[in-house]
Design a protein around this motif. Structure first.
Motif, PDB file in Angstrom:
ATOM      1  N   LEU A   1      82.122  52.579  60.003  1.00  0.00           N
ATOM      2  CA  LEU A   1      83.311  52.683  60.850  1.00  0.00           C
ATOM      3  C   LEU A   1      83.125  51.876  62.192  1.00  0.00           C
ATOM      4  N   ALA A   2      81.988  51.904  62.942  1.00  0.00           N
ATOM      5  CA  ALA A   2      81.537  51.170  64.116  1.00  0.00           C
ATOM      6  C   ALA A   2      81.673  49.509  64.055  1.00  0.00           C
ATOM      7  N   ALA A   3      81.378  49.183  62.558  1.00  0.00           N
ATOM      8  CA  ALA A   3      81.459  47.798  62.376  1.00  0.00           C
ATOM      9  C   ALA A   3      82.967  47.051  62.424  1.00  0.00           C
ATOM     10  N   GLN A   4      83.908  48.140  62.228  1.00  0.00           N
ATOM     11  CA  GLN A   4      85.103  47.651  62.032  1.00  0.00           C
ATOM     12  C   GLN A   4      86.199  48.073  62.998  1.00  0.00           C
ATOM     13  N   LEU A   5      85.721  49.045  63.734  1.00  0.00           N
ATOM     14  CA  LEU A   5      86.480  49.637  64.801  1.00  0.00           C
ATOM     15  C   LEU A   5      87.491  48.480  65.764  1.00  0.00           C
ATOM     16  N   PRO A   6      88.483  48.637  65.910  1.00  0.00           N
ATOM     17  CA  PRO A   6      89.350  47.560  66.952  1.00  0.00           C
ATOM     18  C   PRO A   6      88.488  46.881  68.287  1.00  0.00           C
ATOM     19  N   ALA A   7      87.886  48.090  68.748  1.00  0.00           N
ATOM     20  CA  ALA A   7      87.047  48.035  69.939  1.00  0.00           C
ATOM     21  C   ALA A   7      85.705  47.140  69.603  1.00  0.00           C
ATOM     22  N   ALA A   8      85.233  47.016  68.303  1.00  0.00           N
ATOM     23  CA  ALA A   8      84.075  46.312  67.851  1.00  0.00           C
ATOM     24  C   ALA A   8      84.175  45.256  66.657  1.00  0.00           C
ATOM     25  N   ALA A   9      85.520  45.242  66.169  1.00  0.00           N
ATOM     26  CA  ALA A   9      85.468  44.272  65.020  1.00  0.00           C
ATOM     27  C   ALA A   9      85.493  42.932  65.202  1.00  0.00           C
ATOM     28  N   TYR A  10      85.918  42.384  66.153  1.00  0.00           N
ATOM     29  CA  TYR A  10      85.763  41.012  66.741  1.00  0.00           C
ATOM     30  C   TYR A  10      84.579  40.266  66.865  1.00  0.00           C
ATOM     31  N   MET A  11      83.975  39.440  65.832  1.00  0.00           N
ATOM     32  CA  MET A  11      82.669  38.765  65.976  1.00  0.00           C
ATOM     33  C   MET A  11      81.645  39.698  65.858  1.00  0.00           C
ATOM     34  N   ASN A  12      81.564  41.107  65.635  1.00  0.00           N
ATOM     35  CA  ASN A  12      80.122  41.959  65.521  1.00  0.00           C
ATOM     36  C   ASN A  12      79.512  41.298  64.410  1.00  0.00           C
ATOM     37  N   ARG A  13      78.214  41.431  64.494  1.00  0.00           N
ATOM     38  CA  ARG A  13      77.023  40.734  63.490  1.00  0.00           C
ATOM     39  C   ARG A  13      76.304  41.953  63.008  1.00  0.00           C
ATOM     40  N   PHE A  14      75.881  42.881  64.079  1.00  0.00           N
ATOM     41  CA  PHE A  14      74.826  43.687  63.663  1.00  0.00           C
ATOM     42  C   PHE A  14      75.371  45.273  64.163  1.00  0.00           C
ATOM     43  N   VAL A  15      75.491  46.265  63.261  1.00  0.00           N
ATOM     44  CA  VAL A  15      75.331  47.603  63.708  1.00  0.00           C
ATOM     45  C   VAL A  15      74.288  48.227  63.395  1.00  0.00           C
ATOM     46  N   VAL A  16      73.534  48.749  64.095  1.00  0.00           N
ATOM     47  CA  VAL A  16      72.318  49.670  63.761  1.00  0.00           C
ATOM     48  C   VAL A  16      72.589  51.367  64.255  1.00  0.00           C
ATOM     49  N   VAL A  17      72.275  52.046  63.308  1.00  0.00           N
ATOM     50  CA  VAL A  17      72.495  53.517  63.540  1.00  0.00           C
ATOM     51  C   VAL A  17      71.229  54.374  63.678  1.00  0.00           C
ATOM     52  N   VAL A  18      70.877  54.885  64.833  1.00  0.00           N
ATOM     53  CA  VAL A  18      69.584  55.520  64.891  1.00  0.00           C
ATOM     54  C   VAL A  18      69.596  57.105  65.314  1.00  0.00           C
TER      55      VAL A  18
END
Length: 476
Positions: free
Chosen positions: A369-386
């Protein structure tokens, strides 16, 4: 509070404004700004008496500290990093929800009208426009600008921050709007319907307009109304004589005019927020300027990007972190404890999210979800869940979790064909601007939570008591 000079007085009042006199517009000004925001506790820099220019000033570093960003967002001017993050929690969704309660207020008078220049006499190089980096293709007047466009069908107003290079010996400037952004969509719709598109640009304004123009305000919400919700007051605007579009009345310098599909000028390269020069010199839309407005001794709001940390990377990190956390909570995902869009990735490329791990598959759900949310989708490369024992803003802790709680074969998912950018240094020349991104599950495996090895560090309460007892020995 919608006036830049009022904002500057406040910043000078708490000691975070530095006056710089005599710098040269050709790379020296940019180099001073770059060195400043690489220092601990960087100040806002107001450049005056710029070489070759008896009038005109340039401001940099406007949002580069917790106190200045807190002031800009109406959250208070006495915040540190931690209290700024706490104060921002929940605010983006509130601002989006209440933006319609703050429609712009049309006025007919403003200091901006002190100097009005018709199109044939416009010379943008009468202002101290910097060449920010040695490898830049020209002088960029648009770095902290607000480019105002309108949807021809819905009449929705958008304000975006796009790079703008002065061309045609000062008579015009290119507008390099990223495809897919709301402003670029507006322009394309005008082209399809009418063969030209009206545009207004402000080059000096309260930094709240840099914040709203440089982050992903939800579709259908005007950045000017969103700014009003942030400040708690309607933003006063003039209406452009030729375009009818709103011009922030508190602006220092503004232009209006028209983009046309056949009016193109070579633009670039430019030192971008990724830390690399973007591409080679290539055609970009150029504005047919019909009018220039400016105050006496105007101030250009500079926000030059570059290798992080750069002028607005702190602002983008704080704002996008709050937007991503708000969006995840708003989507109904349980157990979200924090999000951080790390400054090393320009506030876009590397995002960490912490969760209270509640069920099998929870970490993957949050990551995708975080990788594709409108707030994060543009040019995101890494999402790390901890896990929630990790401080998401502490890159050292996030990497430690990746190193000790992640099996690369099992815990890294790759998503292909996602929203990239021509600014991506990894993009091959001429290729479509897709990218891929990795979703990394760096949580303890859900099924092993009870048996996973314990962390070998002291209990936080005990460590605090020891710190108090031995404060003199442990002092910096």
């Amino acid at each position: 509070m919608t006036d830049l000079r009022t904002w500057l007085d406040r910043v000078e009042g708490f000691g975070e404004l530095r006056h710089v006199r005599g710098a040269h517009w050709d790379t020296e000004l940019g180099a001073i700004a770059e060195l400043s925001y690489q220092r601990p506790n960087p100040k806002a820099m107001l450049f005056e008496d710029i070489a070759d220019y008896p009038t005109g000033r340039v401001l940099t570093g406007s949002t580069g500290s917790a106190r200045r960003l807190g002031l800009t967002l109406g959250l208070g001017d006495d915040l540190d990093d931690a209290s700024l993050v706490a104060a921002l929690r929940g605010k983006p969704s509130t601002w989006a929800r209440t933006a319609s309660e703050f429609p712009t207020e049309t006025v007919t008078d403003s200091p901006l009208l002190a100097n009005v220049v018709d199109g044939k006499d416009v010379d943008l190089l009468s202002l101290p426009v910097p060449r920010w980096h040695a490898g830049d293709g020209g002088r960029y007047i648009g770095t902290g600008c607000l480019v105002v466009t309108q949807d021809p069908a819905t009449k929705d107003i958008n304000g975006g921050c796009y790079r703008m290079e002065v061309v045609d010996e000062g008579r015009s400037a290119t507008i390099n709007a990223v495809p897919g952004k709301h402003g670029a969509q507006h322009v394309q719709r005008w082209f399809e319907r009418y063969g030209k598109a009206p545009v207004v640009v402000s080059f000096g304004h309260h930094p709240v307009l840099l914040v709203t123009g440089g982050t992903e305000v939800p579709t259908g919400i005007s950045e000017l109304e969103y700014a009003g919700a942030i400040l708690g007051e309607r933003v006063p605007v003039l209406l452009g004589e030729h375009t009818g579009l709103p011009i922030p009345a508190g602006s220092e310098v503004a232009i209006e005019g028209w983009l046309r599909p056949d009016l193109m000028r070579d633009e670039g390269p430019f030192g971008e927020w990724t830390g690399y020069y973007s591409g080679k010199r290539r055609p970009a839309p150029a504005l047919e300027i019909t009018r220039l407005y400016h105050r006496d001794d105007p101030i250009l709001l500079g926000a030059p990007p570059g290798k992080p940390p750069h002028d607005y990377s702190y602002m983008r990190t704080a704002m996008k972190s709050a937007m991503i956390e708000d969006a995840l909570v708003g989507a109904g995902v349980p157990g979200v404890r924090g999000a951080w869009a790390h400054e090393a990735g320009g506030g876009r490329l590397f995002i960490a999210v912490s969760i209270e791990h509640r069920y099998a598959g929870h970490a993957r759900q949050v990551g995708h979800l975080a990788a594709q949310l409108p707030a994060a989708a543009y040019m995101n490369r890494f999402v790390v869940v901890v896990d929630d024992d990790i401080d998401v803003a502490n890159l050292h802790e996030v990497v430690w979790a990746m190193c000790t709680r992640c099996d690369p074969k099992r815990d890294i998912d790759i998503i292909d064909g996602t929203w990239g950018s021509k600014l991506d240094p990894m993009l091959v020349e001429g290729a479509p601007p897709y990218n891929s991104r990795a979703v990394i599950d760096a949580c303890r495996p859900f099924e092993r939570r009870a048996t996973f090895p314990a962390v070998s560090t002291g209990d936080p309460d005990y460590l605090e008591s020891v710190l108090n007892k031995w404060a003199e020995v442990l002092a910096p």
